[in-house]
Write an enzyme that holds these catalytic residues in place. Sequence first.
Site, short mmCIF file in Angstrom:
data_model
loop_
_atom_site.label_atom_id
_atom_site.label_comp_id
_atom_site.label_asym_id
_atom_site.label_seq_id
_atom_site.Cartn_x
_atom_site.Cartn_y
_atom_site.Cartn_z
N GLU A 46 -9.85 3.14 -4.62
CA GLU A 46 -9.71 4.44 -4.20
C GLU A 46 -8.65 5.40 -4.85
O GLU A 46 -7.74 6.03 -4.33
CB GLU A 46 -9.39 4.48 -2.53
CG GLU A 46 -10.55 3.92 -1.84
CD GLU A 46 -10.27 4.19 -0.17
OE1 GLU A 46 -11.06 4.70 0.46
OE2 GLU A 46 -9.20 3.97 0.28
N ASP A 101 0.77 -1.26 -0.03
CA ASP A 101 0.02 0.05 -0.12
C ASP A 101 0.97 1.23 0.11
O ASP A 101 2.08 1.13 -0.22
CB ASP A 101 -0.87 -0.13 1.24
CG ASP A 101 -2.36 0.49 0.91
OD1 ASP A 101 -2.34 1.74 0.58
OD2 ASP A 101 -3.27 -0.14 0.80
N HIS A 118 -3.04 3.82 -3.71
CA HIS A 118 -2.44 2.88 -2.73
C HIS A 118 -1.12 2.53 -2.93
O HIS A 118 -0.45 1.47 -2.84
CB HIS A 118 -3.36 2.05 -2.23
CG HIS A 118 -4.68 2.53 -1.65
ND1 HIS A 118 -4.84 2.41 -0.37
CD2 HIS A 118 -5.87 2.92 -2.07
CE1 HIS A 118 -6.07 2.88 0.04
NE2 HIS A 118 -6.69 3.19 -1.23
#
Length: 604
Positions: free
Chosen positions: A393, A268, A322
Amino acid sequence: MKQGELRRTLIVATFLCFSLFVYLYWQQGTRPLHSLVLTYKRIYTSSRKSYPAQWTWHCVNQKCERHIVSEKSIITGLSTCNMLCGSTQLWPQPTGPVTLGSKALSFNHAQLQFANSTLLNEALASFNDTVLSLVRSDVTKRPDLNKFIVRIHITHSAISRLKLKTDESYSLTLKCTKNKEIVASIGAKTYFGARHGLETLAQLIWWDDYRQTLMVLKGATIQDKPKFPYRGLMIDTARNFMSIESLKRVLIGMSATKLNIFHWHLSDSQSFPVVLPRVPQLAKTGAYGPEKTYLPEEVKALVEFARVRGIRTILEVDTPAHAGNGWDWGPREGLGELAVCVNERPWSLYCGEPPCGQLNPENPNVYDVLEKIYRDLLELSGEKEIFHLGGDEVNLECWAQHLQKTNYSDLHDLWGEFTLKALERLQKANDNQPIPHVILWSSKLTKRPYLTKYLNKSQMTVQSWGGSQWSDTPDLIADGYQVLISHVDAWYLDCGFGRWRETGEAACDPYRPWQVVYNHRPWQQFRLNKNQILGGEACLWTEQVDESNLDTRLWPRAAAFAERMWSDPELDTTTFGIQEDVYTRLSTLRDRKSKKSKKSWAKP
Ligand SMILES: *[C@@H]1O[C@H](CO)[C@@H](O)[C@H](O)[C@H]1NC(C)=O
Ligand SMILES: *[C@@H]1O[C@H](CO)[C@@H](O)[C@H](O)[C@H]1NC(C)=O
Ligand SMILES: *[C@@H]1O[C@H](CO)[C@@H](O)[C@H](O)[C@H]1NC(C)=O
Ligand SMILES: *[C@@H]1O[C@H](CO)[C@@H](O)[C@H](O)[C@H]1NC(C)=O
């Protein structure tokens, strides 16, 4: 009365009162124990000094009730009472017919014999360990049984990889012969079914505290197969590093509850712990430290550890968002900026949580790096049916602020094109063969109109993680996509601990108690087409989890999830949705698992 007599009388009276007091006190302290000790001395001979049992358990109306013992009581421990009373003590509950005997027999671990053991060496060794881990003392008494034989029959023993269509069914019979031999026969189409059968068999075996012996049901027949092919658990090892040992504990818990997909969210924006042979720079600059890395051989060994336990491993390197730490070496190696907004502030403008970072879709070198990553992930996992492409996201503001040449009027198109290029590289990395099921986290891109513009519904599966009341999942199904359900309000196991930076409630609070996890059945509530639901995945993000609280965050809630995916039991509308037997069965599983953890759960 003379004064001397009065004094004598008083002294005598005081003495008598004192004696009576001492007598009563002594009686109170010893009488019940005295008679109990006589009853139990024979039975309770554990090496540890124990407090004599005061209770015996009787099965009344399908429940074990506690009764104080009398001298004549035949003592039954709770574990034995539970195993012989009312419901099964199996978890997850089998989906086919089950009959269980009402008697139990004692045996010693050394009496276990395995026929046809080469067919499933590792599964038998793990079963053997599980049974051994139940043993609490070395007291050897003459057991009821002469032999305990485990016999396995697998029709297609050559199948060594789990796929979505792999037959995981099994049948199990336990029979006691005239010469006091128990034969457990497991029949299955594949190794994976037979292995599940062994897990079930292990749940028909228990330790009796009072008799200090292993026990097994005298008879049983069970037929079983799962309701969903994809029963996953995701663990994030980027926010906090998890040791291989702790991940093994996760896998052992998964195998005991018949979960079959370990989705390893490797990286991430916080860190990049996995050392990829073709792109070692990622871990070199992105790992939290030299100890906090996964070496390629460790990943391979863990994948194999999972495989023999009936679990396939999906490795995910999340992109294009991420992705931050680990991606900043491009300029030094003449590849240009591979990522933008890395550690940018104020973070709230460029990402959902700090630190920020997103790949640079305009830099062609990014796609070469991705292809190398994909080659490594395919090799390390050996997994060519399912691939997780990430896609979580994306923050378009980060790209809008940092990309130089872009002239997209809608940056979703840039994102869509990035995804298509990544898919192309994935196929190249896989010897030009398409991967049949490519998974993306649900996002703006997996909504209309981008969804149908960029994502091929015969290949793409969307992991739908939004709220269960959101329209995402029904829309995806209506548009013909396959979905994997991870609804945040039911199956996110990290929620409920507040925000990890600011004070106050976090977006994903409150905590999801096991009942919420268990009762989540969106396919029924929204009448979703089950054929398009691959299954479900419980997720554990680790902003506030490390390996010291990993196990308690997961269990027993992941077990509640496992039964939902394997058995999908009906909800009982009169009792909060939960059938009465669930409480005892889950409690038995929890108890069995916690005992096991003292011995072999952490054993490699
Ligand atoms: C089972 O465990 C016992 C005791 O550790 C060991 O002697 C035996 O070889 C094991 N059997 C198998 C098949 O693993
Ligand atoms: C061993 O497996 C084979 C093939 O699955 C089967 O024919 C045979 O009966 C099995 N042997 C025993 C002892 O169960
Ligand atoms: C900008 O848009 C034009 C017209 O749509 C296109 O041909 C060109 O390739 C775009 N440039 C970049 C850098 O994307
Ligand atoms: C979608 O994927 C399927 C299976 O991989 C393939 O046969 C088909 O050509 C693809 N369609 C498009 C429009 O790319």
